[in-house]
Design a protein around this motif. Structure first.
Motif, PDB file in Angstrom:
ATOM      1  N   MET A   3       0.836  -1.197   0.000  1.00 27.55           N
ATOM      2  CA  MET A   3       0.000   0.000   0.000  1.00 27.55           C
ATOM      3  C   MET A   3       0.871   1.248   0.000  1.00 27.55           C
ATOM      4  SD  MET A   3      -3.382   0.347   2.244  1.00 27.55           S
ATOM      5  CE  MET A   3      -3.528  -1.220   3.089  1.00 27.55           C
TER       6      MET A   3
ATOM      7  N   ASP B   5       2.140   4.906   0.978  1.00 24.93           N
ATOM      8  CA  ASP B   5       2.078   5.662   2.227  1.00 24.93           C
ATOM      9  C   ASP B   5       1.901   7.153   1.953  1.00 24.93           C
ATOM     10  OD1 ASP B   5       4.522   6.262   1.219  1.00 24.93           O
ATOM     11  OD2 ASP B   5       5.652   5.755   3.025  1.00 24.93           O
TER      12      ASP B   5
ATOM     13  N   TYR C 117      -7.023   4.813   5.547  1.00 19.01           N
ATOM     14  CA  TYR C 117      -6.829   4.801   6.995  1.00 19.01           C
ATOM     15  C   TYR C 117      -6.947   6.227   7.497  1.00 19.01           C
ATOM     16  CZ  TYR C 117      -4.562   4.822  11.520  1.00 19.01           C
ATOM     17  OH  TYR C 117      -4.314   5.015  12.848  1.00 19.01           O
TER      18      TYR C 117
ATOM     19  N   GLU D 273       2.973   3.657   8.061  1.00 25.67           N
ATOM     20  CA  GLU D 273       2.301   2.719   7.148  1.00 25.67           C
ATOM     21  C   GLU D 273       2.865   1.311   7.345  1.00 25.67           C
ATOM     22  OE1 GLU D 273      -0.192   3.484   4.982  1.00 25.67           O
ATOM     23  OE2 GLU D 273      -0.294   1.579   3.912  1.00 25.67           O
ATOM     24  N   LYS D 274       4.195   1.232   7.483  1.00 25.10           N
ATOM     25  CA  LYS D 274       4.839  -0.066   7.694  1.00 25.10           C
ATOM     26  C   LYS D 274       4.353  -0.690   9.016  1.00 25.10           C
ATOM     27  CE  LYS D 274       9.389  -0.353   6.991  1.00 25.10           C
ATOM     28  NZ  LYS D 274      10.815  -0.211   7.357  1.00 25.10           N
TER      29      LYS D 274
ATOM     30  N   ARG E 273       1.440  -0.157  10.512  1.00 22.53           N
ATOM     31  CA  ARG E 273       0.060  -0.639  10.366  1.00 22.53           C
ATOM     32  C   ARG E 273       0.003  -1.941   9.569  1.00 22.53           C
ATOM     33  NH1 ARG E 273      -0.746   4.997   9.413  1.00 22.53           N
ATOM     34  NH2 ARG E 273      -1.028   4.611   7.185  1.00 22.53           N
ATOM     35  N   GLU E 274       0.874  -2.035   8.543  1.00 23.94           N
ATOM     36  CA  GLU E 274       0.914  -3.263   7.747  1.00 23.94           C
ATOM     37  C   GLU E 274       1.390  -4.444   8.586  1.00 23.94           C
ATOM     38  OE1 GLU E 274       3.168  -2.508   4.203  1.00 23.94           O
ATOM     39  OE2 GLU E 274       1.576  -1.278   3.322  1.00 23.94           O
TER      40      GLU E 274
ATOM     41  N   ALA F 276      -1.515  -5.630  10.775  1.00 25.97           N
ATOM     42  CA  ALA F 276      -2.498  -6.391  10.001  1.00 25.97           C
ATOM     43  C   ALA F 276      -1.964  -7.770   9.659  1.00 25.97           C
ATOM     44  CB  ALA F 276      -2.859  -5.619   8.730  1.00 25.97           C
ATOM     45  N   SER F 277      -0.696  -7.829   9.263  1.00 21.70           N
ATOM     46  CA  SER F 277      -0.101  -9.090   8.855  1.00 21.70           C
ATOM     47  C   SER F 277       0.059 -10.034  10.055  1.00 21.70           C
ATOM     48  CB  SER F 277       1.248  -8.778   8.185  1.00 21.70           C
ATOM     49  OG  SER F 277       2.065  -9.882   8.213  1.00 21.70           O
TER      50      SER F 277
ATOM     51  N   LYS G 202      -4.917  -1.655  14.265  1.00 21.89           N
ATOM     52  CA  LYS G 202      -4.038  -0.771  13.501  1.00 21.89           C
ATOM     53  C   LYS G 202      -4.114   0.639  14.075  1.00 21.89           C
ATOM     54  CE  LYS G 202      -4.566  -1.169   8.909  1.00 21.89           C
ATOM     55  NZ  LYS G 202      -5.270  -1.531   7.649  1.00 21.89           N
TER      56      LYS G 202
END
Lengths: 121, 137
Positions: free
Chosen positions: A1, A3, A57, B13-14, B16-17, B20-21, B37
């Motif tokens: 995704m 950023d 988000y 972002e990393k 949040r990923e 989730a993962s 998240k």
């Protein structure tokens, strides 16, 4: 995704500027939205709709950006009960929940679709 | 599951990923993933903005199961700050945070069932956020 937050600007009605947001609205991209909104307000925009259907988000930083925009638009929100110059269109359920949890849903109109938001001014 | 990142907003972002993962790998109820998240993003944002205050640093995020409960621990080496000892009432007007980071803390308290802070042996912060019955067995 990705950023990054992509922001597309369009003038949908004579006095309404729409910012369509795509991507995450977090503490990292908060300033991008504030800067873009400042540009359009400095360019004469009086009414702004944030179209949020593609916001992947949003956290509290998004609400900080939204508050900064309402202040810039002239709704001095420190005492204002409601912002009249900024509307939110088509947020996801998750994004809508953040507005509600932090009490912003009483302060800003959240419309289900873009047309209703544009017509609401 | 463990993630180590430098303390920078561009890492969110990393982060949040990772949440989730890891949640997916650990069979966490998928309806909770958005909330998880959010709490980790808010906690990490507060560490970056108010803990390190823009100075270089590191953040470690660990997700583990304790029975059916999920424990998410964030570790940092910013000055000691115990968010569990701070009262953060939701501002009367939604417009102004009374304390920096207050909105984030409000969201965290709204979602996490428990929040614990301790000072680690090396003098850093260790914040644990616990969500009961998050693991689908």
């Amino acid at each position: 995704m990705s950023d990054t937050l992509h922001i597309a600007i369009s003038n949908e009605a004579a006095s309404v500027t729409v910012l369509q947001l795509t991507g995450p609205l977090d503490a990292n991209t908060q300033k991008d939205l504030e800067e873009k909104a400042n540009e359009v307000i400095d360019g004469g925009a009086k009414h702004i709709v944030l179209e949020m259907s593609k916001v992947s988000y949003m956290g509290s930083a998004g609400l900080r950006a939204i508050h900064a925009i309402t202040k810039k638009l002239g709704d001095d929100s420190d005492n204002a009960i409601k912002s009249d110059d900024l509307k939110i269109a088509s947020p996801s359920d998750e994004v809508r929940k953040i507005f509600k949890t932090l009490g912003f849903d009483t302060y800003i109109d959240i419309l289900d679709d873009l047309d209703s938001a544009i017509a609401s001014f | 599951m463990l993630l180590k990142v430098r303390a920078g907003l561009s890492e969110l972002e990393k982060i949040r990923e990772f949440v989730a993962s890891a949640a997916n790998t650990m069979a966490v109820d998928e309806k909770l993933v958005g909330d998880l998240k959010l709490v980790v993003d808010e906690a990490a944002t507060n560490i970056i903005n108010h803990g390190y205050q823009g100075k270089p640093g590191d953040i470690e995020i660990e997700m583990r199961a304790s029975g059916a409960d999920l424990i998410i621990t964030l570790r940092d080496h910013a000055p000691v700050f115990d968010p569990t000892s701070h009262q953060v009432p939701l501002p009367k007007s939604p417009a102004e945070e009374e304390k920096p980071g207050g909105f984030g803390l409000h969201l965290i308290r709204n979602i996490a069932d428990e929040m614990k802070h301790r000072v680690s042996i090396d003098g850093g912060n260790e914040l644990s956020l616990i969500k009961y019955n998050a693991i689908t067995l």
